[in-house]
Design an enzyme around this catalytic site. Structure first.
Site, PDB file in Angstrom:
ATOM      1  N   ASP A 199       0.877  -1.153   0.000  1.00 11.72           N
ATOM      2  CA  ASP A 199       0.000   0.000   0.000  1.00 11.72           C
ATOM      3  C   ASP A 199       0.927   1.218   0.000  1.00 11.72           C
ATOM      4  OD1 ASP A 199      -2.337   1.674   0.573  1.00 11.72           O
ATOM      5  OD2 ASP A 199      -1.493   1.818   2.590  1.00 11.72           O
ATOM      6  N   ASP A 236      -0.139   5.176   0.846  1.00  7.31           N
ATOM      7  CA  ASP A 236      -0.408   6.142   1.916  1.00  7.31           C
ATOM      8  C   ASP A 236      -0.581   5.449   3.261  1.00  7.31           C
ATOM      9  OD1 ASP A 236      -0.701   8.580   0.232  1.00  7.31           O
ATOM     10  OD2 ASP A 236      -2.351   7.426  -0.615  1.00  7.31           O
ATOM     11  N   ASP A 259      -1.420  -0.882   6.116  1.00 16.73           N
ATOM     12  CA  ASP A 259      -1.589  -0.309   7.451  1.00 16.73           C
ATOM     13  C   ASP A 259      -3.045  -0.179   7.878  1.00 16.73           C
ATOM     14  OD1 ASP A 259      -2.047   3.185   7.478  1.00 16.73           O
ATOM     15  OD2 ASP A 259      -2.112   1.969   5.665  1.00 16.73           O
TER      16      ASP A 259
END
Length: 231
Positions: A19, A21, A181
């Site tokens: 991922d 951001d 995250d």
């Protein structure tokens, strides 16, 4: 996950998909700045980075819709459509002025790349913005494939987004894992049948994962001797 001592081992995965951001970069300040320009243009109150950050992860339209609704501001399709266009225009003007890597991320990406691991990105950020940010931050050459939300058949948490990266990298049959995250990232990996690792920063600390699936450093993925076998 901590660094393993002893003789060097062959990396447990052939490839890693990340991922963007919240996992590799803290882009919330630039996203918030672009959002606040939209709010200001309408005479609406600007918001803190922390507040805007609560809505990041599902792509620009969901970001603007949910944020406007949470503020009891107009969130009809026409208003959101214009807000998204203006937001993206704002973001394109300053895509990485305030964006920073999380600690050790850049050096670990360099080390993973140097070690021969193939790297890709699966992000709900638009494609053009993703490529521009990676270029400005100087890490674009590390990644073979980047698939933003607007170039995928459907975006995360649908597994087709992640699997589109896998297909473009021709990883079918090779060992690979997804690193993120958020619960969106975790759900995406699970739906795709991929091993998932959560970083300890961003929103990663809030995720429930096995201890060996929590990363304190990205470079640990080149040293972990206990991986899931993929066929």
């Amino acid at each position: 996950m901590s660094q393993q001592d002893g003789p060097e081992r062959e990396p447990p995965y052939k490839a890693l998909v990340f991922d963007l951001d919240g996992t590799l970069i803290n882009s919330a300040p630039d996203i918030a700045a672009a959002v606040n320009k939209v709010l200001e243009a309408h005479g609406w109150p600007v918001q803190s980075v922390a507040f805007v950050e609560e809505f990041i992860g599902f792509g620009p339209r969901r970001l603007l819709h949910d944020l406007l609704a949470a503020l009891d501001l107009p969130s009809d399709d026409r208003t959101v459509d214009k807000a998204v266009r203006d937001y993206l225009a704002n973001y394109q003007q300053e895509p990485a002025q305030r964006t920073l890597f999380y600690p050790h991320v850049r050096e670990d990406l360099q080390a993973l790349h140097t070690a021969g691991l193939r790297l890709g990105i699966c992000t709900n950020k638009p494609q053009e913005l993703s490529l521009k940010v990676l270029e400005i931050l100087g890490v674009a050459p590390f990644f073979e494939v980047v698939v933003g939300a607007d170039t995928a058949p459907v975006c995360k948490p649908h597994p087709s987004h992640l699997l589109a990266v896998v297909e473009k990298m021709d990883l079918n049959g090779d060992s690979w894992a997804y690193v993120g995250d958020t619960k969106v990232d975790q759900a995406t990996a699970e739906a795709a049948g991929a091993p998932f690792y959560a970083v300890s920063w961003g929103c990663g600390a809030e995720l429930s994962v096995e201890p060996h699936r929590r990363l304190d450093r990205l470079i640990d993925l080149a040293r972990n001797p206990d991986r899931d076998e993929r066929t």
